[in-house]
Design a protein around this motif. Sequence first.
Motif, PDB file in Angstrom:
ATOM      1  N   GLU A 397       0.821  -1.210   0.000  1.00 54.39           N
ATOM      2  CA  GLU A 397       0.000   0.000   0.000  1.00 54.39           C
ATOM      3  C   GLU A 397       0.856   1.260   0.000  1.00 54.39           C
ATOM      4  O   GLU A 397       0.537   2.243  -0.676  1.00 54.39           O
ATOM      5  N   ARG A 426     -10.773   4.505 -14.552  1.00 51.03           N
ATOM      6  CA  ARG A 426     -11.000   5.712 -13.775  1.00 51.03           C
ATOM      7  C   ARG A 426     -11.564   5.396 -12.386  1.00 51.03           C
ATOM      8  O   ARG A 426     -11.143   5.982 -11.380  1.00 51.03           O
ATOM      9  N   ARG A 427     -12.506   4.477 -12.321  1.00 48.79           N
ATOM     10  CA  ARG A 427     -13.131   4.172 -11.032  1.00 48.79           C
ATOM     11  C   ARG A 427     -12.095   3.629 -10.042  1.00 48.79           C
ATOM     12  O   ARG A 427     -12.078   4.034  -8.866  1.00 48.79           O
ATOM     13  N   THR A 428     -11.223   2.744 -10.510  1.00 48.46           N
ATOM     14  CA  THR A 428     -10.191   2.182  -9.629  1.00 48.46           C
ATOM     15  C   THR A 428      -9.237   3.269  -9.143  1.00 48.46           C
ATOM     16  O   THR A 428      -8.871   3.318  -7.960  1.00 48.46           O
ATOM     17  N   ASN A 430      -9.868   6.501  -8.868  1.00 48.69           N
ATOM     18  CA  ASN A 430     -10.591   7.354  -7.913  1.00 48.69           C
ATOM     19  C   ASN A 430     -10.664   6.700  -6.533  1.00 48.69           C
ATOM     20  O   ASN A 430     -10.485   7.353  -5.500  1.00 48.69           O
ATOM     21  N   GLU A 431     -10.928   5.392  -6.524  1.00 54.19           N
ATOM     22  CA  GLU A 431     -11.033   4.674  -5.250  1.00 54.19           C
ATOM     23  C   GLU A 431      -9.695   4.663  -4.509  1.00 54.19           C
ATOM     24  O   GLU A 431      -9.648   4.857  -3.288  1.00 54.19           O
ATOM     25  N   LYS A 432      -8.612   4.440  -5.257  1.00 53.20           N
ATOM     26  CA  LYS A 432      -7.299   4.392  -4.619  1.00 53.20           C
ATOM     27  C   LYS A 432      -6.870   5.770  -4.137  1.00 53.20           C
ATOM     28  O   LYS A 432      -6.259   5.908  -3.061  1.00 53.20           O
ATOM     29  N   ALA A 434      -8.883   8.136  -3.116  1.00 52.49           N
ATOM     30  CA  ALA A 434      -9.670   8.380  -1.907  1.00 52.49           C
ATOM     31  C   ALA A 434      -9.111   7.594  -0.723  1.00 52.49           C
ATOM     32  O   ALA A 434      -9.011   8.103   0.402  1.00 52.49           O
ATOM     33  N   LYS A 435      -8.700   6.355  -0.992  1.00 49.51           N
ATOM     34  CA  LYS A 435      -8.152   5.498   0.060  1.00 49.51           C
ATOM     35  C   LYS A 435      -6.892   6.090   0.670  1.00 49.51           C
ATOM     36  O   LYS A 435      -6.674   6.040   1.897  1.00 49.51           O
TER      37      LYS A 435
END
Length: 444
Positions: A397, A426-428, A430-432, A434-435
């Motif tokens: 991470e 794009r979704r992946t 954005n998620e990363k 944010a994480k």
Amino acid sequence: MAQVMKIAIVDDEQDMRQSISQWLALSGYDTETFGSAEDALKTLGPDYPGIVISDIKMPGMGGMQFLKKLMGTDSALPVIMITGHGDVPMAVEAMRVGAFDFLEKPFNPDRMSELAKKATNARRLVMDNRALRRELSDGSQLMKKLIGGSPVMERLREDILDLGQADGHVLIDGETGTGKTLVAHALHAVGSRAGKKFVLVSCGALEEDALSKRLFGPMMPEDAQLPAIEEARGGTLVLEGIEALSETLQARLLSAINDQGTPAETRIVAISNLQEAGRTSEDALRSDLFYRLAALRITVPPLRQRGEDILTLFTRLSEEFADEYGCETPQVSAQEAAQLLQAPWPGNVRQLINVAERAVLQSRRGSGSIASLLMSDHEEMQPVMTTDGKPLKEYVEAFERMLIDNTMRRHKGSIASVMEELCLPRRTLNEKMAKYGLQRSDYL
């Protein structure tokens, strides 16, 4: 990179202005010309990033009056006055008022270039010092230097903000290279004494007699400064390496603290460097002094406890050094990221700065590795040795966050470019982001 100094040329004769400007421009200076002192004063403020060359005899506001106004605005602004042939009294008067130097007509252009070089060097030093003083008095800027999102750094920043508002004396301890002096500056800058004196004395750098004189006097007429205890009155006195004080000087310091009463007029911030030596400041100081100084206490965390802050710091430092040396920022592989995270870092942030600079230099040559740099610092160390075991997931991470952060920086926040380079939908992405707490607005 060094700031390019400007040269303001003030003369009512257009031919003279242009010839001086052309000559200095050929020498690499950024020049601007003014036909009158009145026009020049509209531009020349207290932080003008350069110097002034002015004729002394001009219609309207003359050169001497112009010089006096400039000195009233910024007494450290170098002004070179151009005087008439043989006009010694005028030149002497200009120097008395504050001129940097003078040129007598007709003057040698090489002499003018020589004076301009001296004056711009002096001005650059003044501007750098002013910028440093502003930075050291700006609490928000100092807090930004305490980079990192690890829990120990969040707690350190909170401690600085809390203790900065208090009046009591403070003891700062921690290992060498962790940034204890920066924390002392930050404590001063975020508190009520921010606009007052900040005096730092390195106790271990002076012999007993010299240290006694520096702290308590007496000073001789030829000495350029007051004793530190007087110089810092109303502000903050930082004693770096407090453990170097002898029993005698500890007693005098305790007496000075007791004489201040409560609340203390001058705040004393003591910095101890004993933590890694197997001793503590409590061992080195007499107990009554220790408890007066340690009423409030901050322990600066070692780098090895800061987790992925190590990668964040390494990335920022590499970018700064790459910019300084005019080359590309070296890319860090997953293995190298793990090695950075696992290294014991006995030299802490100071060591990390050295490793980052050397990584940039060897990357510019196209040779070497981060592992080799870490090994050269600790010959006995295995490349992946760690003092604290961590789950593989944490290393993965941390590297992932660093990779996305670096790529966003390189593409200045362009989501499409980052998606293409990292092969992420794009979704992946954005998620990363944010994480890991990454925001596109920070890279624009």
